[in-house]
Design an enzyme around this catalytic site. Sequence first.
Site, mmCIF file in Angstrom:
data_model
loop_
_atom_site.group_PDB
_atom_site.id
_atom_site.type_symbol
_atom_site.label_atom_id
_atom_site.label_comp_id
_atom_site.label_asym_id
_atom_site.label_seq_id
_atom_site.Cartn_x
_atom_site.Cartn_y
_atom_site.Cartn_z
ATOM 1 N N ASN A 7 30.395 37.052 48.562
ATOM 2 C CA ASN A 7 31.667 36.384 48.275
ATOM 3 C C ASN A 7 32.493 36.479 49.566
ATOM 4 O O ASN A 7 33.072 37.513 49.861
ATOM 5 C CB ASN A 7 32.362 37.104 47.111
ATOM 6 C CG ASN A 7 33.680 36.451 46.737
ATOM 7 O OD1 ASN A 7 34.125 35.494 47.396
ATOM 8 N ND2 ASN A 7 34.303 36.945 45.699
ATOM 9 N N LYS A 14 32.471 40.314 50.541
ATOM 10 C CA LYS A 14 31.952 41.305 49.584
ATOM 11 C C LYS A 14 30.476 41.007 49.362
ATOM 12 O O LYS A 14 30.080 39.840 49.376
ATOM 13 C CB LYS A 14 32.688 41.196 48.254
ATOM 14 C CG LYS A 14 34.130 41.612 48.344
ATOM 15 C CD LYS A 14 34.741 41.678 46.956
ATOM 16 C CE LYS A 14 36.241 41.607 47.054
ATOM 17 N NZ LYS A 14 36.878 40.747 46.078
ATOM 18 N N ARG A 91 29.388 32.800 46.209
ATOM 19 C CA ARG A 91 30.443 32.287 45.348
ATOM 20 C C ARG A 91 31.202 31.228 46.136
ATOM 21 O O ARG A 91 31.605 31.475 47.278
ATOM 22 C CB ARG A 91 31.389 33.419 44.973
ATOM 23 C CG ARG A 91 32.576 32.895 44.216
ATOM 24 C CD ARG A 91 33.678 33.896 44.146
ATOM 25 N NE ARG A 91 34.795 33.315 43.421
ATOM 26 C CZ ARG A 91 36.066 33.582 43.686
ATOM 27 N NH1 ARG A 91 36.389 34.411 44.650
ATOM 28 N NH2 ARG A 91 37.019 33.017 42.989
ATOM 29 N N HIS A 180 37.569 30.334 37.564
ATOM 30 C CA HIS A 180 36.945 31.468 36.849
ATOM 31 C C HIS A 180 35.777 30.998 35.989
ATOM 32 O O HIS A 180 35.400 31.662 35.012
ATOM 33 C CB HIS A 180 37.938 32.184 35.895
ATOM 34 C CG HIS A 180 39.092 32.850 36.568
ATOM 35 N ND1 HIS A 180 40.371 32.820 36.044
ATOM 36 C CD2 HIS A 180 39.174 33.575 37.707
ATOM 37 C CE1 HIS A 180 41.179 33.502 36.816
ATOM 38 N NE2 HIS A 180 40.479 33.980 37.846
ATOM 39 N N ARG A 241 51.546 34.940 40.351
ATOM 40 C CA ARG A 241 51.661 33.480 40.216
ATOM 41 C C ARG A 241 52.460 33.130 38.967
ATOM 42 O O ARG A 241 52.330 33.777 37.936
ATOM 43 C CB ARG A 241 50.272 32.839 40.104
ATOM 44 C CG ARG A 241 49.518 32.834 41.410
ATOM 45 C CD ARG A 241 48.105 32.325 41.235
ATOM 46 N NE ARG A 241 47.154 33.333 41.648
ATOM 47 C CZ ARG A 241 45.850 33.307 41.379
ATOM 48 N NH1 ARG A 241 45.338 32.305 40.687
ATOM 49 N NH2 ARG A 241 45.057 34.253 41.809
ATOM 50 N N ASP A 283 50.885 44.705 39.190
ATOM 51 C CA ASP A 283 49.800 45.475 38.576
ATOM 52 C C ASP A 283 50.166 45.859 37.141
ATOM 53 O O ASP A 283 51.175 46.522 36.910
ATOM 54 C CB ASP A 283 49.549 46.741 39.430
ATOM 55 C CG ASP A 283 48.270 47.440 39.032
ATOM 56 O OD1 ASP A 283 48.134 47.809 37.851
ATOM 57 O OD2 ASP A 283 47.406 47.610 39.912
ATOM 58 N N ARG A 285 49.030 48.020 35.153
ATOM 59 C CA ARG A 285 49.151 49.456 34.863
ATOM 60 C C ARG A 285 50.565 49.956 35.157
ATOM 61 O O ARG A 285 51.165 50.669 34.364
ATOM 62 C CB ARG A 285 48.144 50.261 35.698
ATOM 63 C CG ARG A 285 46.754 50.227 35.146
ATOM 64 C CD ARG A 285 45.759 50.725 36.130
ATOM 65 N NE ARG A 285 45.649 49.794 37.252
ATOM 66 C CZ ARG A 285 44.587 49.693 38.032
ATOM 67 N NH1 ARG A 285 43.571 50.488 37.853
ATOM 68 N NH2 ARG A 285 44.540 48.824 39.009
ATOM 69 N N GLY A 331 40.135 42.571 34.525
ATOM 70 C CA GLY A 331 40.865 43.843 34.669
ATOM 71 C C GLY A 331 41.809 44.160 33.514
ATOM 72 O O GLY A 331 41.720 45.234 32.901
ATOM 73 N N ASN A 335 40.776 46.246 29.939
ATOM 74 C CA ASN A 335 41.323 47.609 29.958
ATOM 75 C C ASN A 335 42.648 47.825 29.239
ATOM 76 O O ASN A 335 42.987 48.954 28.929
ATOM 77 C CB ASN A 335 41.499 48.072 31.410
ATOM 78 C CG ASN A 335 40.178 48.156 32.130
ATOM 79 O OD1 ASN A 335 39.307 48.911 31.716
ATOM 80 N ND2 ASN A 335 40.008 47.367 33.175
ATOM 81 N N GLU A 385 30.584 38.431 37.334
ATOM 82 C CA GLU A 385 30.354 37.162 38.030
ATOM 83 C C GLU A 385 29.203 37.271 39.024
ATOM 84 O O GLU A 385 28.426 36.342 39.198
ATOM 85 C CB GLU A 385 31.641 36.715 38.729
ATOM 86 C CG GLU A 385 32.697 36.296 37.720
ATOM 87 C CD GLU A 385 34.111 36.315 38.263
ATOM 88 O OE1 GLU A 385 34.599 35.264 38.669
ATOM 89 O OE2 GLU A 385 34.721 37.409 38.283
HETATM 90 P P1 AMP Z 1 41.036 41.963 38.234
HETATM 91 O O1 AMP Z 1 41.712 40.859 39.002
HETATM 92 O O2 AMP Z 1 40.109 41.449 37.174
HETATM 93 O O3 AMP Z 1 40.423 43.021 39.110
HETATM 94 O O4 AMP Z 1 42.204 42.713 37.419
HETATM 95 C C1 AMP Z 1 43.247 43.395 38.057
HETATM 96 C C2 AMP Z 1 44.299 43.742 37.022
HETATM 97 O O5 AMP Z 1 43.723 44.581 36.027
HETATM 98 C C3 AMP Z 1 45.501 44.502 37.583
HETATM 99 O O6 AMP Z 1 46.705 43.929 37.091
HETATM 100 C C4 AMP Z 1 45.323 45.895 37.006
HETATM 101 O O7 AMP Z 1 46.551 46.509 36.778
HETATM 102 C C5 AMP Z 1 44.659 45.594 35.694
HETATM 103 N N1 AMP Z 1 44.033 46.800 35.171
HETATM 104 C C6 AMP Z 1 42.963 47.476 35.672
HETATM 105 N N2 AMP Z 1 42.744 48.595 34.937
HETATM 106 C C7 AMP Z 1 43.693 48.636 33.970
HETATM 107 C C8 AMP Z 1 44.002 49.529 32.899
HETATM 108 N N3 AMP Z 1 43.282 50.633 32.680
HETATM 109 N N4 AMP Z 1 45.060 49.229 32.099
HETATM 110 C C9 AMP Z 1 45.786 48.118 32.310
HETATM 111 N N5 AMP Z 1 45.551 47.235 33.298
HETATM 112 C C10 AMP Z 1 44.522 47.475 34.121
#
Ligand code: AMP
Length: 403
Positions: A7, A14, A91, A180, A241, A283, A285, A331, A335, A385
């Site tokens: 990628n 990557k 990709r 996606h 975004r 983020d 989290r 993500g 999660n 992916e």
């Molecule tokens: P991705 O683009 O698929 O890697 O997703 C990234 C997003 O997933 C970020 O906003 C992270 O905060 C969120 N994320 C990853 N782990 C967790 C978790 N344990 N709880 C909540 N959000 C998460």
Amino acid sequence: MKVLVINAGSSSLKYQLYDMRDESVLASGRVERIGMDSSIVTHEPVDKPEVRQVSEILDHVTAVKRVTEMLTNPEFGAISHMNEIEAVGHRVVHGGEVFSSSVLVTPEVKLEIRRLFDLAPLHNPAHMMGITAVETNMPDVPQAVVFDTAFHQTMPNTSYLYPIPTVLYRRHKIRRYGFHGTSHSYVSAQAAAYLKKPLESLKMITCHIGNGASCTAILDGKSYDTSMGMTPLEGLMMGTRSGDLDPAIVPFVMNKEELTLNEVNSMLNKHSGMLAVSGISSDMREVTEAMRDGDKNAKLAFDMYAYRVKKYIGSYAAAMNGLDTLVFTAGVGENSAALRKAVCEGITFLGLELDEECNAERRKDIREISTDNSRVKVLVVPTNEELLIARDTYNLVKQAQTS
Ligand code: AMP
């Protein structure tokens, strides 16, 4: 057969090496800061400690060379010789209207990817550099390209056209493409297999919710509509975004704030979404943590984010005249139990009932999080992916070898 998945971004690359006999990952890693001094190569062999090297990597040709050196290193490599790599899969973000499936790289395919530079100026040129770099380093190895847009090429024109003068579609191919696609395709197939039902028999919505986010309506096993459009800016609210907004806001803001087009573009792509509303982070989290600590803006960002996912689910259930399966991935989708709960609450009218205990469980595998009584099955499906790229590459190369 061993397949290398790449990628390539403009300053990063990557990689993941697969053994297709059992689809196991032999090693993975990334090259960062390509074209800058202090480029970083992080190599992650399976069952051995991570290796990190800092050096100068000025272009993608050198980056691919370093990757092959890492993979064949006697101490921490995964193979003894480069010729063990029998195929490379890339990709590619934009396949336009030309590519509705993955293809082997040929001079014609490269030309088409170049023609699409206009539609994905940040991505396709970088992917092309990756393809050329592999050609230089491994001239005899077949390459395949797997497009983020390809899965959505089945959308009907009612889904993919914008209600603007049709000349713009004819002249500039301004339409909705969706992104996606590799993830939506992968998780929908996984979900159907888990439920032991043919994908074609399910009315499914897949929610890929990560930093970028999109929902897809899957009808008769095909993408029927998806929330991202001509670019990955349309649709859901995302980390940075905006997603959907009134297009009249663009000239209005330019005028009031004396901003250029580039500045507004950057505002909507990099400084909006959850980051802008929470004022804390893109983020999930960090936003969830701040919300739990009582931060009002974080709560508003979280609520808006969930509300917009819920609205797309409702509209796609209407578009398909029903819903059997709802899938969360990426993500946040994989999660964040809190986000899944917030989205699913209040759509019980569709016959959807969340099993709160299952939803709260922290697991990494595919699982059902709806109750036994729920008419709509809700699943969490880890996306992969890279594996789909490896599979498509393997199948294309095998086909070419046997024909
Ligand atoms: P991705 O683009 O698929 O890697 O997703 C990234 C997003 O997933 C970020 O906003 C992270 O905060 C969120 N994320 C990853 N782990 C967790 C978790 N344990 N709880 C909540 N959000 C998460």
